[in-house]
Design an enzyme around this catalytic site. Structure first.
Site, PDB file in Angstrom:
ATOM      1  N   GLY A   1      -5.094  -1.749   0.780  1.00 26.98           N
ATOM      2  CA  GLY A   1      -3.636  -1.519   0.793  1.00 26.98           C
ATOM      3  C   GLY A   1      -3.286  -0.366   1.715  1.00 26.98           C
ATOM      4  O   GLY A   1      -2.364   0.396   1.461  1.00 26.98           O
ATOM      5  N   SER A   2      -4.052  -0.260   2.837  1.00 30.88           N
ATOM      6  CA  SER A   2      -3.878   0.901   3.727  1.00 30.88           C
ATOM      7  C   SER A   2      -2.532   0.881   4.444  1.00 30.88           C
ATOM      8  O   SER A   2      -2.073   1.907   4.946  1.00 30.88           O
ATOM      9  CB  SER A   2      -5.015   0.945   4.756  1.00 30.88           C
ATOM     10  OG  SER A   2      -4.935  -0.182   5.592  1.00 30.88           O
TER      11      SER A   2
ATOM     12  N   GLY B   1      -1.416   4.104   0.423  1.00 27.34           N
ATOM     13  CA  GLY B   1      -2.628   3.818   1.201  1.00 27.34           C
ATOM     14  C   GLY B   1      -2.607   4.492   2.565  1.00 27.34           C
ATOM     15  O   GLY B   1      -3.593   5.106   2.989  1.00 27.34           O
TER      16      GLY B   1
ATOM     17  N   ASP C   1      -6.623 -10.960   2.248  1.00 21.72           N
ATOM     18  CA  ASP C   1      -5.557 -11.106   1.267  1.00 21.72           C
ATOM     19  C   ASP C   1      -6.208 -11.366  -0.095  1.00 21.72           C
ATOM     20  O   ASP C   1      -6.764 -12.438  -0.332  1.00 21.72           O
ATOM     21  CB  ASP C   1      -4.651 -12.283   1.675  1.00 21.72           C
ATOM     22  CG  ASP C   1      -3.442 -12.378   0.769  1.00 21.72           C
ATOM     23  OD1 ASP C   1      -3.508 -11.909  -0.378  1.00 21.72           O
ATOM     24  OD2 ASP C   1      -2.419 -12.921   1.224  1.00 21.72           O
TER      25      ASP C   1
ATOM     26  N   SER D   1      -1.757   3.227 -12.905  1.00 24.92           N
ATOM     27  CA  SER D   1      -0.337   3.572 -12.982  1.00 24.92           C
ATOM     28  C   SER D   1      -0.050   4.133 -14.364  1.00 24.92           C
ATOM     29  O   SER D   1      -0.649   3.701 -15.354  1.00 24.92           O
ATOM     30  CB  SER D   1       0.520   2.336 -12.756  1.00 24.92           C
ATOM     31  OG  SER D   1       1.852   2.614 -13.084  1.00 24.92           O
TER      32      SER D   1
ATOM     33  N   TYR E   1       1.885  -6.306 -15.078  1.00 22.89           N
ATOM     34  CA  TYR E   1       1.491  -5.191 -14.209  1.00 22.89           C
ATOM     35  C   TYR E   1       0.867  -4.082 -15.062  1.00 22.89           C
ATOM     36  O   TYR E   1      -0.223  -3.602 -14.768  1.00 22.89           O
ATOM     37  CB  TYR E   1       2.711  -4.686 -13.436  1.00 22.89           C
ATOM     38  CG  TYR E   1       2.445  -3.499 -12.543  1.00 22.89           C
ATOM     39  CD1 TYR E   1       1.751  -3.646 -11.350  1.00 22.89           C
ATOM     40  CD2 TYR E   1       2.916  -2.229 -12.875  1.00 22.89           C
ATOM     41  CE1 TYR E   1       1.511  -2.555 -10.518  1.00 22.89           C
ATOM     42  CE2 TYR E   1       2.694  -1.145 -12.055  1.00 22.89           C
ATOM     43  CZ  TYR E   1       1.993  -1.303 -10.874  1.00 22.89           C
ATOM     44  OH  TYR E   1       1.768  -0.217 -10.063  1.00 22.89           O
TER      45      TYR E   1
ATOM     46  N   LYS F   1      -3.064  -2.743 -14.919  1.00 30.52           N
ATOM     47  CA  LYS F   1      -3.399  -1.343 -14.648  1.00 30.52           C
ATOM     48  C   LYS F   1      -4.209  -0.746 -15.810  1.00 30.52           C
ATOM     49  O   LYS F   1      -5.068   0.100 -15.600  1.00 30.52           O
ATOM     50  CB  LYS F   1      -2.121  -0.529 -14.404  1.00 30.52           C
ATOM     51  CG  LYS F   1      -1.439  -0.890 -13.096  1.00 30.52           C
ATOM     52  CD  LYS F   1      -2.349  -0.638 -11.895  1.00 30.52           C
ATOM     53  CE  LYS F   1      -1.688  -0.880 -10.567  1.00 30.52           C
ATOM     54  NZ  LYS F   1      -2.537  -0.653  -9.410  1.00 30.52           N
TER      55      LYS F   1
HETATM   56  N1  LIG Z   1       4.961   3.162  -5.947  1.00 30.81           N
HETATM   57  C1  LIG Z   1       4.843   3.430  -7.223  1.00 30.81           C
HETATM   58  O1  LIG Z   1       5.813   3.790  -7.908  1.00 30.81           O
HETATM   59  C2  LIG Z   1       3.506   3.317  -7.890  1.00 30.81           C
HETATM   60  C3  LIG Z   1       3.344   3.873  -9.165  1.00 30.81           C
HETATM   61  C4  LIG Z   1       2.123   3.762  -9.789  1.00 30.81           C
HETATM   62  C5  LIG Z   1       1.070   3.126  -9.165  1.00 30.81           C
HETATM   63  N2  LIG Z   1       1.263   2.575  -7.928  1.00 30.81           N
HETATM   64  C6  LIG Z   1       0.126   1.874  -7.320  1.00 30.81           C
HETATM   65  O2  LIG Z   1      -0.121   2.424  -6.052  1.00 30.81           O
HETATM   66  C7  LIG Z   1      -0.803   1.463  -5.250  1.00 30.81           C
HETATM   67  C8  LIG Z   1      -0.186   1.464  -3.853  1.00 30.81           C
HETATM   68  O3  LIG Z   1       1.148   0.998  -3.930  1.00 30.81           O
HETATM   69  P1  LIG Z   1       2.342   1.606  -3.066  1.00 30.81           P
HETATM   70  O4  LIG Z   1       3.234   2.295  -4.004  1.00 30.81           O
HETATM   71  O5  LIG Z   1       1.810   2.329  -1.887  1.00 30.81           O
HETATM   72  O6  LIG Z   1       3.093   0.269  -2.650  1.00 30.81           O
HETATM   73  P2  LIG Z   1       3.215  -0.464  -1.243  1.00 30.81           P
HETATM   74  O7  LIG Z   1       3.782   0.464  -0.241  1.00 30.81           O
HETATM   75  O8  LIG Z   1       3.943  -1.723  -1.545  1.00 30.81           O
HETATM   76  O9  LIG Z   1       1.702  -0.770  -0.860  1.00 30.81           O
HETATM   77  C9  LIG Z   1       0.955  -1.780  -1.481  1.00 30.81           C
HETATM   78  C10 LIG Z   1      -0.215  -2.106  -0.590  1.00 30.81           C
HETATM   79  O10 LIG Z   1      -0.953  -3.188  -1.179  1.00 30.81           O
HETATM   80  C11 LIG Z   1      -1.093  -4.223  -0.200  1.00 30.81           C
HETATM   81  N3  LIG Z   1      -1.136  -5.545  -0.789  1.00 30.81           N
HETATM   82  C12 LIG Z   1      -0.165  -6.173  -1.496  1.00 30.81           C
HETATM   83  N4  LIG Z   1      -0.553  -7.400  -1.799  1.00 30.81           N
HETATM   84  C13 LIG Z   1      -1.778  -7.580  -1.245  1.00 30.81           C
HETATM   85  C14 LIG Z   1      -2.681  -8.653  -1.185  1.00 30.81           C
HETATM   86  N5  LIG Z   1      -2.376  -9.835  -1.685  1.00 30.81           N
HETATM   87  N6  LIG Z   1      -3.866  -8.496  -0.551  1.00 30.81           N
HETATM   88  C15 LIG Z   1      -4.168  -7.314   0.031  1.00 30.81           C
HETATM   89  N7  LIG Z   1      -3.348  -6.250   0.025  1.00 30.81           N
HETATM   90  C16 LIG Z   1      -2.161  -6.391  -0.603  1.00 30.81           C
HETATM   91  C17 LIG Z   1       0.167  -4.091   0.645  1.00 30.81           C
HETATM   92  O11 LIG Z   1       0.014  -4.771   1.886  1.00 30.81           O
HETATM   93  P3  LIG Z   1       1.301  -5.115   2.812  1.00 30.81           P
HETATM   94  O12 LIG Z   1       1.583  -3.841   3.589  1.00 30.81           O
HETATM   95  O13 LIG Z   1       0.835  -6.219   3.664  1.00 30.81           O
HETATM   96  O14 LIG Z   1       2.422  -5.484   1.897  1.00 30.81           O
HETATM   97  C18 LIG Z   1       0.240  -2.590   0.792  1.00 30.81           C
HETATM   98  O15 LIG Z   1      -0.653  -2.126   1.765  1.00 30.81           O
HETATM   99  C19 LIG Z   1      -0.675   0.133  -5.998  1.00 30.81           C
HETATM  100  O16 LIG Z   1      -1.884  -0.160  -6.629  1.00 30.81           O
HETATM  101  C20 LIG Z   1       0.387   0.414  -7.030  1.00 30.81           C
HETATM  102  O17 LIG Z   1       0.227  -0.384  -8.166  1.00 30.81           O
HETATM  103  C21 LIG Z   1       2.438   2.667  -7.270  1.00 30.81           C
END
Ligand SMILES: NC(=O)c1ccc[n+]([C@@H]2O[C@H](COP(=O)([O-])OP(=O)(O)OC[C@H]3O[C@@H](n4cnc5c(N)ncnc54)[C@H](OP(=O)(O)O)[C@@H]3O)[C@@H](O)[C@H]2O)c1
Length: 290
Positions: free
Chosen positions: A31-32, A37, A83, A164, A177, A181
């Site tokens: 998810g870089s 990421g 993916d 999370s 979700y 987690k």
């Molecule tokens: N944001 C929050 O409030 C929050 C809170 C708690 C935990 N988290 C956790 O933090 C982590 C990162 O999330 P983020 O907040 O940075 O959200 P984000 O900006 O939406 O990033 C999610 C990443 O996961 C990738 N991804 C999604 N579906 C995928 C798939 N099918 N195969 C491979 N990669 C995939 C996305 O790729 P694309 O760029 O191609 O979409 C993106 O790089 C997640 O595990 C999330 O559950 C987030």
């Protein structure tokens, strides 16, 4: 609990990660291309790690790669397009592993994650399967692929699982979700119990971070990806289960207690508020598309 929180947030200094895991070794970030990421990549590149950039979109990965190299002239990278929603077979993961097995990998960050923003009874079966593939199968399988290499390394290694804070309650609207987690956190506990003497395991529990996944929510209870990742890397090697901000620790405790002992209040405040926020975001998005 409070003392631990204060020490973590105000007194603790990060370890020298390059020294601990090996300067010039490689960090794998899934998810870089997302908010958290990309921030891990930025901060680890600055500390001298090379990067394996996992993502599902080649253009986004190349764009990130170019940006990181512009800021870090010595940086080496490898891009892996995968993916996790598409496949969860052993062959798929063996194929990914073979692409990078020769690198000296010292950090694995299981960060990719996805939410299905739908009520459980309405959600499409395909999306439910994707959610478990991305949030559970991906981290478990990647860890399985690397664990023996990690145990053989002479320097320590690290695995960060981005869980999370919402896992502490059956979150409204996105229950699967929270459940995925909770799986990830229990998986981290297992890793910590069995390999904690050789591998630094981190179970990272943010509440809302301002990224795509949270519809770029901002407010007094949200933090930036930079804050989230700085806290994670500060605690790496020093604390197993970590929450990246004081306000998030407070929210977690409050939600847990309300859900357990004050159900009507929990429903009246958190559940309603949360569902309203999601509906509002949905209508705004819809309006902007018109
Ligand atoms: N944001 C929050 O409030 C929050 C809170 C708690 C935990 N988290 C956790 O933090 C982590 C990162 O999330 P983020 O907040 O940075 O959200 P984000 O900006 O939406 O990033 C999610 C990443 O996961 C990738 N991804 C999604 N579906 C995928 C798939 N099918 N195969 C491979 N990669 C995939 C996305 O790729 P694309 O760029 O191609 O979409 C993106 O790089 C997640 O595990 C999330 O559950 C987030």
């Amino acid at each position: 609990m409070l003392a631990k929180c204060l020490i973590r947030n105000y007194l603790r200094q990060p370890l020298d990660l390059a020294k601990r895991y090996g300067k010039g070794s490689w960090a794998v970030v899934t998810g870089s291309t997302g908010g958290i990421g990309a921030e891990y990549c930025k901060q680890l590149a600055k500390q001298g790690f090379n990067l394996v950039l996992f993502g599902r979109n080649k253009d986004k990965l190349e764009e990130l790669d170019a940006k990181l190299k512009k800021d870090n002239s010595q940086l080496q990278t490898q891009i892996v397009v995968a993916d996790f929603a598409e496949d969860n077979s052993a062959k798929f993961y063996e194929h990914l592993y073979r692409k990078i097995q020769k690198l000296d990998i010292s950090i694995l960050i299981n960060n990719a994650g996805a939410v299905i923003p739908e009520f459980f009874e309405n959600c499409k079966l395909e999306s439910a399967i994707s959610c478990s593939n991305i949030n559970m199968a991906g981290p478990a399988m990647l860890t399985r692929m690397f664990i023996n290499d990690f145990l053989k390394r002479t320097s320590r290694t690290a695995i960060i699982n981005v869980s999370s804070l919402i896992r502490v309650v059956p979150s409204p609207y996105i229950k699967e979700y929270s459940a995925t987690k909770q799986f990830l956190t229990l998986f981290s506990y297992y890793l910590q119990d069995n390999y904690g003497d050789k591998i630094d395991i981190q179970d990272l529990n943010p509440a809302v971070v301002t990224t795509n996944l949270s519809n770029h929510q901002t407010g007094p209870d949200t933090i930036t990806p930079e804050h989230c990742v700085t806290s994670s890397l500060r605690d790496l090697g020093q604390e197993f289960c970590t929450v990246p901000a004081m306000i998030h620790s407070f929210i977690g405790q409050m939600l847990f207690v309300m859900n357990k002992f004050m159900k009507p209040l929990y429903r009246a405040t958190f559940v309603n508020d949360y569902e309203m926020k999601i509906l509002r975001a949905f209508y705004e998005q819809h309006r902007n598309k018109k």
